[in-house]
Design a protein around this motif. Structure first.
Motif, PDB file in Angstrom:
ATOM      1  N   MET A 110       0.832  -1.200   0.000  1.00  0.00           N
ATOM      2  CA  MET A 110       0.000   0.000   0.000  1.00  0.00           C
ATOM      3  C   MET A 110       0.872   1.257   0.000  1.00  0.00           C
ATOM      4  O   MET A 110       0.564   2.233  -0.680  1.00  0.00           O
ATOM      5  CB  MET A 110      -0.930   0.011   1.214  1.00  0.00           C
ATOM      6  N   GLY A 111       1.967   1.222   0.728  1.00  0.00           N
ATOM      7  CA  GLY A 111       2.887   2.356   0.754  1.00  0.00           C
ATOM      8  C   GLY A 111       3.503   2.624  -0.605  1.00  0.00           C
ATOM      9  O   GLY A 111       3.784   3.771  -0.954  1.00  0.00           O
ATOM     10  N   GLY A 112       3.715   1.566  -1.388  1.00  0.00           N
ATOM     11  CA  GLY A 112       4.213   1.749  -2.750  1.00  0.00           C
ATOM     12  C   GLY A 112       3.194   2.464  -3.619  1.00  0.00           C
ATOM     13  O   GLY A 112       3.541   3.321  -4.436  1.00  0.00           O
ATOM     14  N   ALA A 113       1.927   2.123  -3.430  1.00  0.00           N
ATOM     15  CA  ALA A 113       0.866   2.807  -4.177  1.00  0.00           C
ATOM     16  C   ALA A 113       0.766   4.271  -3.751  1.00  0.00           C
ATOM     17  O   ALA A 113       0.563   5.157  -4.585  1.00  0.00           O
ATOM     18  CB  ALA A 113      -0.466   2.088  -3.983  1.00  0.00           C
ATOM     19  N   VAL A 114       0.934   4.528  -2.460  1.00  0.00           N
ATOM     20  CA  VAL A 114       0.917   5.911  -1.978  1.00  0.00           C
ATOM     21  C   VAL A 114       2.100   6.680  -2.559  1.00  0.00           C
ATOM     22  O   VAL A 114       1.953   7.826  -3.003  1.00  0.00           O
ATOM     23  CB  VAL A 114       0.923   5.960  -0.436  1.00  0.00           C
ATOM     24  N   ALA A 115       3.279   6.059  -2.589  1.00  0.00           N
ATOM     25  CA  ALA A 115       4.458   6.716  -3.157  1.00  0.00           C
ATOM     26  C   ALA A 115       4.243   7.030  -4.636  1.00  0.00           C
ATOM     27  O   ALA A 115       4.593   8.123  -5.105  1.00  0.00           O
ATOM     28  CB  ALA A 115       5.696   5.837  -2.972  1.00  0.00           C
ATOM     29  N   LEU A 116       3.659   6.086  -5.368  1.00  0.00           N
ATOM     30  CA  LEU A 116       3.382   6.332  -6.778  1.00  0.00           C
ATOM     31  C   LEU A 116       2.355   7.446  -6.942  1.00  0.00           C
ATOM     32  O   LEU A 116       2.500   8.322  -7.798  1.00  0.00           O
ATOM     33  CB  LEU A 116       2.916   5.049  -7.468  1.00  0.00           C
ATOM     34  N   GLN A 117       1.323   7.449  -6.111  1.00  0.00           N
ATOM     35  CA  GLN A 117       0.320   8.520  -6.169  1.00  0.00           C
ATOM     36  C   GLN A 117       0.965   9.870  -5.872  1.00  0.00           C
ATOM     37  O   GLN A 117       0.674  10.863  -6.541  1.00  0.00           O
ATOM     38  CB  GLN A 117      -0.808   8.252  -5.173  1.00  0.00           C
ATOM     39  N   LEU A 118       1.869   9.903  -4.893  1.00  0.00           N
ATOM     40  CA  LEU A 118       2.595  11.132  -4.577  1.00  0.00           C
ATOM     41  C   LEU A 118       3.397  11.607  -5.785  1.00  0.00           C
ATOM     42  O   LEU A 118       3.377  12.791  -6.125  1.00  0.00           O
ATOM     43  CB  LEU A 118       3.511  10.913  -3.375  1.00  0.00           C
ATOM     44  N   ALA A 119       4.080  10.685  -6.444  1.00  0.00           N
ATOM     45  CA  ALA A 119       4.877  11.045  -7.627  1.00  0.00           C
ATOM     46  C   ALA A 119       3.994  11.574  -8.753  1.00  0.00           C
ATOM     47  O   ALA A 119       4.396  12.477  -9.486  1.00  0.00           O
ATOM     48  CB  ALA A 119       5.686   9.841  -8.098  1.00  0.00           C
ATOM     49  N   LEU A 120       2.805  11.019  -8.886  1.00  0.00           N
ATOM     50  CA  LEU A 120       1.884  11.486  -9.930  1.00  0.00           C
ATOM     51  C   LEU A 120       1.286  12.853  -9.588  1.00  0.00           C
ATOM     52  O   LEU A 120       1.158  13.713 -10.458  1.00  0.00           O
ATOM     53  CB  LEU A 120       0.763  10.466 -10.146  1.00  0.00           C
ATOM     54  N   ASP A 121       0.936  13.038  -8.310  1.00  0.00           N
ATOM     55  CA  ASP A 121       0.283  14.282  -7.894  1.00  0.00           C
ATOM     56  C   ASP A 121       1.256  15.415  -7.634  1.00  0.00           C
ATOM     57  O   ASP A 121       0.934  16.576  -7.891  1.00  0.00           O
ATOM     58  CB  ASP A 121      -0.538  14.044  -6.618  1.00  0.00           C
ATOM     59  N   ARG A 122       2.424  15.081  -7.097  1.00  0.00           N
ATOM     60  CA  ARG A 122       3.422  16.100  -6.730  1.00  0.00           C
ATOM     61  C   ARG A 122       4.806  15.673  -7.194  1.00  0.00           C
ATOM     62  O   ARG A 122       5.706  15.415  -6.394  1.00  0.00           O
ATOM     63  CB  ARG A 122       3.422  16.308  -5.206  1.00  0.00           C
ATOM     64  N   PRO A 123       5.010  15.568  -8.504  1.00  0.00           N
ATOM     65  CA  PRO A 123       6.315  15.115  -8.993  1.00  0.00           C
ATOM     66  C   PRO A 123       7.465  16.015  -8.549  1.00  0.00           C
ATOM     67  O   PRO A 123       8.613  15.562  -8.514  1.00  0.00           O
ATOM     68  CB  PRO A 123       6.146  15.119 -10.511  1.00  0.00           C
ATOM     69  N   ASP A 124       7.167  17.244  -8.197  1.00  0.00           N
ATOM     70  CA  ASP A 124       8.201  18.154  -7.716  1.00  0.00           C
ATOM     71  C   ASP A 124       8.832  17.680  -6.407  1.00  0.00           C
ATOM     72  O   ASP A 124       9.969  18.031  -6.101  1.00  0.00           O
ATOM     73  CB  ASP A 124       7.613  19.557  -7.516  1.00  0.00           C
ATOM     74  N   LEU A 125       8.117  16.862  -5.645  1.00  0.00           N
ATOM     75  CA  LEU A 125       8.618  16.389  -4.343  1.00  0.00           C
ATOM     76  C   LEU A 125       9.438  15.111  -4.426  1.00  0.00           C
ATOM     77  O   LEU A 125      10.140  14.766  -3.481  1.00  0.00           O
ATOM     78  CB  LEU A 125       7.445  16.142  -3.388  1.00  0.00           C
ATOM     79  N   VAL A 126       9.311  14.362  -5.527  1.00  0.00           N
ATOM     80  CA  VAL A 126       9.884  13.015  -5.602  1.00  0.00           C
ATOM     81  C   VAL A 126      11.102  13.007  -6.511  1.00  0.00           C
ATOM     82  O   VAL A 126      11.016  13.346  -7.687  1.00  0.00           O
ATOM     83  CB  VAL A 126       8.828  11.996  -6.080  1.00  0.00           C
ATOM     84  N   ASP A 127      12.242  12.580  -5.955  1.00  0.00           N
ATOM     85  CA  ASP A 127      13.486  12.494  -6.712  1.00  0.00           C
ATOM     86  C   ASP A 127      13.587  11.136  -7.407  1.00  0.00           C
ATOM     87  O   ASP A 127      13.767  11.069  -8.618  1.00  0.00           O
ATOM     88  CB  ASP A 127      14.663  12.713  -5.763  1.00  0.00           C
ATOM     89  N   HIS A 128      13.509  10.064  -6.646  1.00  0.00           N
ATOM     90  CA  HIS A 128      13.503   8.692  -7.148  1.00  0.00           C
ATOM     91  C   HIS A 128      12.342   7.976  -6.477  1.00  0.00           C
ATOM     92  O   HIS A 128      11.999   8.281  -5.339  1.00  0.00           O
ATOM     93  CB  HIS A 128      14.796   7.953  -6.802  1.00  0.00           C
ATOM     94  N   LEU A 129      11.767   6.990  -7.164  1.00  0.00           N
ATOM     95  CA  LEU A 129      10.618   6.269  -6.651  1.00  0.00           C
ATOM     96  C   LEU A 129      10.879   4.769  -6.692  1.00  0.00           C
ATOM     97  O   LEU A 129      11.334   4.241  -7.712  1.00  0.00           O
ATOM     98  CB  LEU A 129       9.388   6.584  -7.513  1.00  0.00           C
ATOM     99  N   VAL A 130      10.611   4.094  -5.569  1.00  0.00           N
ATOM    100  CA  VAL A 130      10.641   2.632  -5.508  1.00  0.00           C
ATOM    101  C   VAL A 130       9.297   2.179  -4.946  1.00  0.00           C
ATOM    102  O   VAL A 130       8.893   2.607  -3.862  1.00  0.00           O
ATOM    103  CB  VAL A 130      11.784   2.105  -4.612  1.00  0.00           C
ATOM    104  N   SER A 131       8.613   1.346  -5.699  1.00  0.00           N
ATOM    105  CA  SER A 131       7.342   0.773  -5.264  1.00  0.00           C
ATOM    106  C   SER A 131       7.498  -0.741  -5.307  1.00  0.00           C
ATOM    107  O   SER A 131       7.702  -1.325  -6.369  1.00  0.00           O
ATOM    108  CB  SER A 131       6.207   1.218  -6.192  1.00  0.00           C
TER     109      SER A 131
END
Length: 182
Positions: free
Chosen positions: A76-97
């Motif tokens: 679920m945390g991976g889905a939240v991280a992906l949602q964060l990257a989609l909604d606020r890409p300015d906040l996310v440098d690298h993403l691991v789900s």
């Protein structure tokens, strides 16, 4: 560099990442987030949603004055991280789900979907997730409510990210899915 850790459903930071925290802390400023109603975080009067939990995570990063962070989420945390990257890409440098994120709910095993409909929230009482929750939750009696909310989230068929939106994501991303994930 800041690294945001997001646990899986019904988990805590300790139950999902205890073995990794010391190694990660040697190389990153770890921001160990416990999502709505999980672990040390009290629940609020709203359903669980990936959008809501991603917005909470964004608000936390803003409050901590963290401009960009690596984001690692499990299940679920991976889905939240992906949602964060989609909604606020300015906040996310690298993403691991890692594990469990389903990009199209039609791909979820039918047996799993059927089990969600007839699920008894008391089935998880006494499990390792329940025990981890009881150790740190501000209201240990809220366990059943959390289990029900997670079941509702799962039954809602979220997330259903359009392929075009995923393809537009422009940051280094690692998706880890096993052949026996959901």
């Amino acid at each position: 560099a800041p690294l945001v850790l997001l646990h899986g459903a019904l988990g805590t930071i300790e139950s999902c990442f205890a073995g990794l925290l010391p190694a990660l802390a040697r190389h990153f400023e770890v921001v160990a987030v416990e999502l709505q109603g999980h672990g040390h975080t009290r629940d609020v009067a709203r359903p669980l949603s990936y959008e809501g939990m991603a917005a909470d995570t964004a608000a936390l990063l803003d409050a901590l004055d963290i401009e960009r962070a690596h984001c690692v989420g499990y299940s679920m945390g991976g889905a939240v991280a992906l949602q964060l990257a989609l909604d606020r890409p300015d906040l996310v440098d690298h993403l691991v789900s890692a594990g469990g994120s389903s990009f199209d709910p039609s791909g979820v095993h039918p047996e799993l979907l059927a089990s969600l409909e007839s699920f008894d929230p008391r089935e998880l009482d006494g499990t390792r997730w329940h025990e981890a929750y009881r150790q740190v939750a501000p209201d240990p009696d809220a366990w059943t409510s959390l289990v029900v909310k997670v079941n509702q989230l799962d039954r809602a068929g979220e997330p259903a990210w359009p392929k075009e939106r995923l393809a537009a994501l422009r940051l280094p991303t690692l998706l880890i899915s096993g052949d026996a994930d959901v």
